[in-house]
Design a protein around this motif. Structure first.
Motif, PDB file in Angstrom:
ATOM      1  N   SER A 170     -20.713  35.656   7.887  1.00 35.29           N
ATOM      2  CA  SER A 170     -20.042  34.949   6.798  1.00 35.29           C
ATOM      3  C   SER A 170     -19.635  35.974   5.748  1.00 35.29           C
ATOM      4  N   ALA A 171     -18.768  35.560   4.806  1.00 37.61           N
ATOM      5  CA  ALA A 171     -18.268  36.490   3.794  1.00 37.61           C
ATOM      6  C   ALA A 171     -18.128  35.788   2.456  1.00 37.61           C
ATOM      7  N   ARG A 172     -18.233  36.566   1.385  1.00 37.75           N
ATOM      8  CA  ARG A 172     -18.059  36.082   0.019  1.00 37.75           C
ATOM      9  C   ARG A 172     -17.046  36.977  -0.693  1.00 37.75           C
ATOM     10  N   VAL A 173     -16.349  36.399  -1.678  1.00 38.60           N
ATOM     11  CA  VAL A 173     -15.422  37.188  -2.484  1.00 38.60           C
ATOM     12  C   VAL A 173     -16.199  38.132  -3.393  1.00 38.60           C
ATOM     13  N   MET A 202     -20.968  39.448   4.424  1.00 37.59           N
ATOM     14  CA  MET A 202     -20.167  40.541   3.868  1.00 37.59           C
ATOM     15  C   MET A 202     -19.651  40.151   2.482  1.00 37.59           C
ATOM     16  N   VAL A 203     -19.627  41.106   1.564  1.00 37.02           N
ATOM     17  CA  VAL A 203     -19.084  40.907   0.220  1.00 37.02           C
ATOM     18  C   VAL A 203     -17.795  41.714   0.118  1.00 37.02           C
ATOM     19  N   LEU A 204     -16.663  41.014  -0.078  1.00 34.83           N
ATOM     20  CA  LEU A 204     -15.356  41.677  -0.083  1.00 34.83           C
ATOM     21  C   LEU A 204     -15.010  42.298  -1.429  1.00 34.83           C
ATOM     22  N   ASP A 205     -15.620  41.811  -2.514  1.00 37.42           N
ATOM     23  CA  ASP A 205     -15.297  42.311  -3.850  1.00 37.42           C
ATOM     24  C   ASP A 205     -13.781  42.247  -4.052  1.00 37.42           C
TER      25      ASP A 205
END
Length: 342
Positions: free
Chosen positions: A96-99, A171-174
């Protein structure tokens, strides 16, 4: 008389055989050791006999092994087979991923790619899996992998070690977003079909910048990793260009309008002011420094020009007509070239 003679004969025979029987009952003389025999043979010049090769005891195991077996290593058992099955079988992996670090998981628009950690003969990492699901569930054999996730133009990479059992990775995309628009100075709107944008990475010169997104339409939202970007706005396709450096913040939408000092123009060759456009004209527009910026053949061509001074040449047959004109920012403008003046 006869009996007595027989007994006397038996006794005489026993007396004669007694020494031989005694000799046969004595213990045999022990044989000299091998080295003694060798020494004796060497002294006498006789050839030596090689000692016989001892045979392996019947109860010792043979040195030969069956194909596939390794000496000193225990054969496979149901337990080792079970361990091998667990350590080599594909395991569940949830991605999964976050902004941002504290943001919610991204619900859609993600593309996942999983690569091996070792390069192939071409120096590339081999892709072993791909998913377009926002929360991807994959099956991978235990080992180490490289994960790449893309969200629009934002992207991130990291490694993961897959172990027996459930494996989870967030994952953190920043990342943030950029929405662009443009207009003519004085807030004159630009037709959408005449404007577009290119987005580059930050840098002090074009040589330092990398193209991130090309031909972006006005009002489109572009997802990008947080950072500073160099934006180029194009009004038409000649020389109306505006540049700006814009900052994208993580988890935020950055909106910007870039203003052009330019105008749309149309050209026509007429025999009198306000007359009908003459067909089959070869047009050339030159800037104040003599550089050709526009060429077209037709009766009524149109283009966009940056603010400044220009000269237009209209060629029909062997005759060339010309006119000097000036472009100022504002509404579209028509430029007439008169044949009657020449």
């Amino acid at each position: 008389m006869v009996r007595r003679s027989w007994v006397m004969a038996i006794g005489l025979l026993a007396a004669l055989l007694a020494p031989q029987i005694a000799a046969s009952q004595e213990a045999p003389e022990p044989r000299p050791r091998a080295e003694h025999d060798a020494a004796q043979a060497k002294a006498s010049g006789e050839p030596q006999d090689q000692a016989p090769t001892p045979e392996a005891p019947a109860n010792e195991p043979s040195a030969m092994v069956e194909p596939g077996e390794v000496p000193g290593v225990a054969a496979d058992t149901p337990a080792t087979d079970a361990i091998r099955a667990v350590t080599q079988a594909p395991q569940p992996v949830h991605l999964s991923a976050r902004v941002t670090e504290k943001g919610n998981t991204i619900p859609e628009g993600l593309v996942w790619r999983i690569f091996e950690t070792k390069t192939d003969n071409n120096g590339q990492l081999a892709m072993v899996a791909k998913s377009d699901d926002s929360e991807a569930t994959l099956s991978l054999p235990p080992g180490q992998y490289v994960i790449h996730v893309a969200y629009g133009r934002a992207q991130a990479s990291d490694t993961i070690t897959v172990n027996p059992g459930n494996n989870d990775k967030t994952m953190v995309l920043d990342a943030g977003a950029l929405r662009l628009n443009s207009a003519i100075t004085g807030d004159v709107a630009i037709p959408l079909n005449l404007e577009h944008f290119d987005i580059f990475s930050g840098g002090t010169s074009d040589a330092d910048r990398i193209l991130v997104a090309q031909n972006v339409a006005a009002n489109d939202t572009v997802t990008l990793n947080a950072g500073t970007y160099h934006v180029v706005s194009y009004f038409g396709d000649v020389n109306a260009i505006v540049r700006a450096d814009l900052r994208v913040e993580p988890g935020q939408l950055t909106e910007a309008t870039l203003y052009h000092r330019a105008s749309q123009i149309s050209l026509k060759l007429v025999s009198e002011a306000g007359g009908e456009a003459i067909a089959d004209v070869d047009w050339t527009v030159k800037s104040a420094d003599g550089k050709t910026v526009f060429q077209e053949i037709g009766a009524f061509p149109a283009t966009v020009l940056q603010e400044g001074d220009y000269t237009v040449l209209a060629k029909r047959g062997d005759t060339v007509y010309n006119r000097a004109f000036q472009v100022v920012p504002g509404q579209p403008r028509e430029i007439e070239v008169l044949t009657s003046v020449y």
